[in-house]
Design a protein around this motif. Structure first.
Motif, short mmCIF file in Angstrom:
data_model
loop_
_atom_site.label_atom_id
_atom_site.label_comp_id
_atom_site.label_asym_id
_atom_site.label_seq_id
_atom_site.Cartn_x
_atom_site.Cartn_y
_atom_site.Cartn_z
N LEU A 1 -8.02 39.84 -3.53
CA LEU A 1 -7.17 41.26 -3.45
C LEU A 1 -8.16 42.04 -2.68
CD1 LEU A 1 -6.35 42.42 -6.95
CD2 LEU A 1 -5.07 41.37 -5.49
N SER A 2 -7.40 43.07 -1.74
CA SER A 2 -8.34 43.48 -0.59
C SER A 2 -8.34 44.78 -1.69
CB SER A 2 -7.32 44.25 0.56
OG SER A 2 -6.00 45.19 0.07
N ILE A 3 -8.91 45.65 -0.23
CA ILE A 3 -9.58 46.60 -1.67
C ILE A 3 -8.33 47.94 -1.65
CG2 ILE A 3 -11.30 49.73 -1.18
CD1 ILE A 3 -12.79 46.75 -1.63
N LYS A 4 -7.35 47.82 -0.64
CA LYS A 4 -6.55 48.67 -1.19
C LYS A 4 -5.73 48.43 -1.38
CE LYS A 4 -6.58 50.10 3.98
NZ LYS A 4 -5.19 50.07 5.98
N GLU A 5 -5.10 46.95 -2.41
CA GLU A 5 -4.30 46.82 -2.87
C GLU A 5 -5.14 46.81 -4.69
OE1 GLU A 5 -2.64 42.22 -1.30
OE2 GLU A 5 -4.99 42.26 -2.41
N ILE A 6 -6.38 46.84 -4.77
CA ILE A 6 -7.65 47.18 -5.38
C ILE A 6 -6.92 48.55 -6.31
CG2 ILE A 6 -9.58 47.17 -7.28
CD1 ILE A 6 -10.39 44.55 -5.35
N LEU A 7 -7.26 49.37 -4.73
CA LEU A 7 -7.05 50.24 -5.08
C LEU A 7 -5.77 50.76 -5.17
CD1 LEU A 7 -9.28 52.53 -1.95
CD2 LEU A 7 -9.85 52.78 -4.35
N VAL B 1 -2.89 55.04 5.34
CA VAL B 1 -1.89 54.12 5.04
C VAL B 1 -0.65 54.64 5.56
CG1 VAL B 1 -2.33 51.43 4.84
CG2 VAL B 1 -1.06 53.23 3.26
N LYS B 2 1.39 54.41 6.23
CA LYS B 2 1.57 54.69 6.23
C LYS B 2 3.18 53.94 5.49
CE LYS B 2 1.42 56.44 10.92
NZ LYS B 2 1.83 56.73 11.94
N GLU B 3 3.84 54.15 5.11
CA GLU B 3 5.00 54.33 4.39
C GLU B 3 5.22 52.99 4.51
OE1 GLU B 3 9.28 55.05 2.77
OE2 GLU B 3 8.68 56.89 3.47
N ARG B 4 5.44 52.40 5.01
CA ARG B 4 5.66 50.79 5.28
C ARG B 4 4.61 50.06 4.83
NH1 ARG B 4 8.95 48.36 7.81
NH2 ARG B 4 10.02 48.99 9.68
N GLN B 5 3.01 50.38 5.09
CA GLN B 5 2.39 49.95 4.71
C GLN B 5 1.85 50.01 3.23
OE1 GLN B 5 -0.31 52.31 7.51
NE2 GLN B 5 -0.73 50.47 9.23
N LEU B 6 2.30 50.66 3.43
CA LEU B 6 1.89 50.98 1.26
C LEU B 6 3.40 50.39 1.16
CD1 LEU B 6 0.52 52.01 -0.82
CD2 LEU B 6 2.71 53.85 -0.81
N ARG B 7 4.51 49.69 1.48
CA ARG B 7 5.71 48.76 1.03
C ARG B 7 5.06 47.17 0.83
NH1 ARG B 7 11.20 51.41 1.39
NH2 ARG B 7 10.46 53.59 2.16
N ASN B 8 4.52 47.26 1.95
CA ASN B 8 3.34 46.10 2.02
C ASN B 8 2.86 45.41 1.17
OD1 ASN B 8 5.42 45.10 4.72
ND2 ASN B 8 4.11 46.03 6.10
N ILE B 9 1.91 46.47 1.13
CA ILE B 9 1.09 46.39 0.19
C ILE B 9 1.27 46.02 -1.41
CG2 ILE B 9 -1.40 47.09 -1.69
CD1 ILE B 9 -1.36 48.75 0.36
N ILE C 1 4.57 44.71 -1.90
CA ILE C 1 5.12 43.77 -2.04
C ILE C 1 4.07 43.19 -1.96
CG2 ILE C 1 6.14 42.02 -0.33
CD1 ILE C 1 7.59 44.61 1.13
N SER C 2 3.20 42.56 -1.16
CA SER C 2 2.01 41.73 -1.44
C SER C 2 1.45 41.67 -2.67
CB SER C 2 1.15 41.81 -0.78
OG SER C 2 -0.27 41.27 -0.95
N LEU C 3 1.65 42.89 -3.59
CA LEU C 3 1.16 42.86 -4.82
C LEU C 3 1.85 42.06 -5.82
CD1 LEU C 3 -0.62 46.20 -5.42
CD2 LEU C 3 -1.70 44.23 -5.61
N GLU C 4 3.27 42.07 -5.89
CA GLU C 4 4.11 42.06 -6.42
C GLU C 4 4.30 40.22 -6.41
OE1 GLU C 4 8.89 42.39 -7.23
OE2 GLU C 4 8.12 42.47 -4.97
N LYS C 5 3.81 39.42 -5.01
CA LYS C 5 4.18 38.12 -4.47
C LYS C 5 2.71 37.53 -5.06
CE LYS C 5 6.16 37.89 -0.06
NZ LYS C 5 6.35 37.87 1.16
N LYS C 6 1.17 38.05 -5.42
CA LYS C 6 0.65 37.67 -6.19
C LYS C 6 0.78 37.75 -7.73
CE LYS C 6 -2.42 38.72 -2.52
NZ LYS C 6 -3.39 39.43 -1.73
N GLY C 7 1.81 38.40 -8.50
CA GLY C 7 2.29 38.79 -9.25
C GLY C 7 1.29 39.36 -10.37
N PHE C 8 1.10 40.16 -9.81
CA PHE C 8 0.25 41.65 -10.03
C PHE C 8 1.15 43.10 -10.93
CE2 PHE C 8 -3.35 40.28 -8.03
CZ PHE C 8 -4.08 39.75 -9.09
N LEU C 9 2.61 42.86 -10.22
CA LEU C 9 3.82 43.40 -10.63
C LEU C 9 4.82 43.48 -10.01
CD1 LEU C 9 4.88 45.52 -7.77
CD2 LEU C 9 2.48 46.40 -8.00
N GLU C 10 5.43 44.10 -10.86
CA GLU C 10 7.45 43.73 -10.52
C GLU C 10 8.16 45.29 -10.22
OE1 GLU C 10 10.66 42.92 -13.39
OE2 GLU C 10 9.16 41.38 -13.54
#
Length: 98
Positions: free
Chosen positions: A1-7, A48-56, A58-67
Motif C-alpha cells: 500500500l502507498s502512504i496515501k492509501e494508508i492515511l 490531492v484533488k477530488e479525482r486523485q482521491l477517487r482513484n485512491i 478505487i485502488s483500495l477497492e481493487k485491492k480488497g480493503f473496501l467496498e
C-alpha cells in the motif's frame, strides 16, 4: 500500500464510530457515508484533488480493503473489510515458502 492509501484507510477506519458519522446498512454490511470535500478538507496531507482521491479509493477497492457505492454524485458510502485490513502477512509469507 502507498502512504496515501494508508492515511485514507486510517481516516475511514476512525470514522466508523457510530456517533461521528452517518452509517447505513446494506446487504448485511454497515457502510459509512463520506463526501469527497470533507475528506479533502480533513486530509490536506494527501495533497490531492477530488479525482486523485477517487482513484485512491478505487485502488483500495481493487485491492480488497473496501467496498463502495454512491447514491448522490458527491456522497460515497464505504464498507471497510477489517479482516483484510488487520490481516497478518507474516503467516502467508511463511506458507508460500513451504
Amino acid at each position: 500500500l502507498s502512504i496515501k492509501e494508508i492515511l485514507l484507510l486510517d481516516y475511514i477506519y476512525k470514522l466508523f464510530d457510530p456517533g461521528d458519522i452517518t452509517n447505513k446498512a446494506k446487504n448485511d454490511k454497515l457502510y459509512c457515508r463520506l463526501t469527497y470535500s470533507k475528506m479533502l478538507k480533513d486530509l490536506p496531507i494527501l495533497q490531492v484533488k477530488e479525482r486523485q482521491l477517487r482513484n485512491i479509493i478505487i485502488s483500495l477497492e481493487k485491492k480488497g480493503f473496501l467496498e463502495r457505492y454512491s447514491e448522490l454524485r458527491n456522497q460515497l458510502y464505504v464498507f471497510v473489510y477489517l479482516d483484510n485490513l488487520l490481516k497478518d502477512d507474516s503467516q502467508s509469507t511463511s506458507e508460500n515458502k513451504i
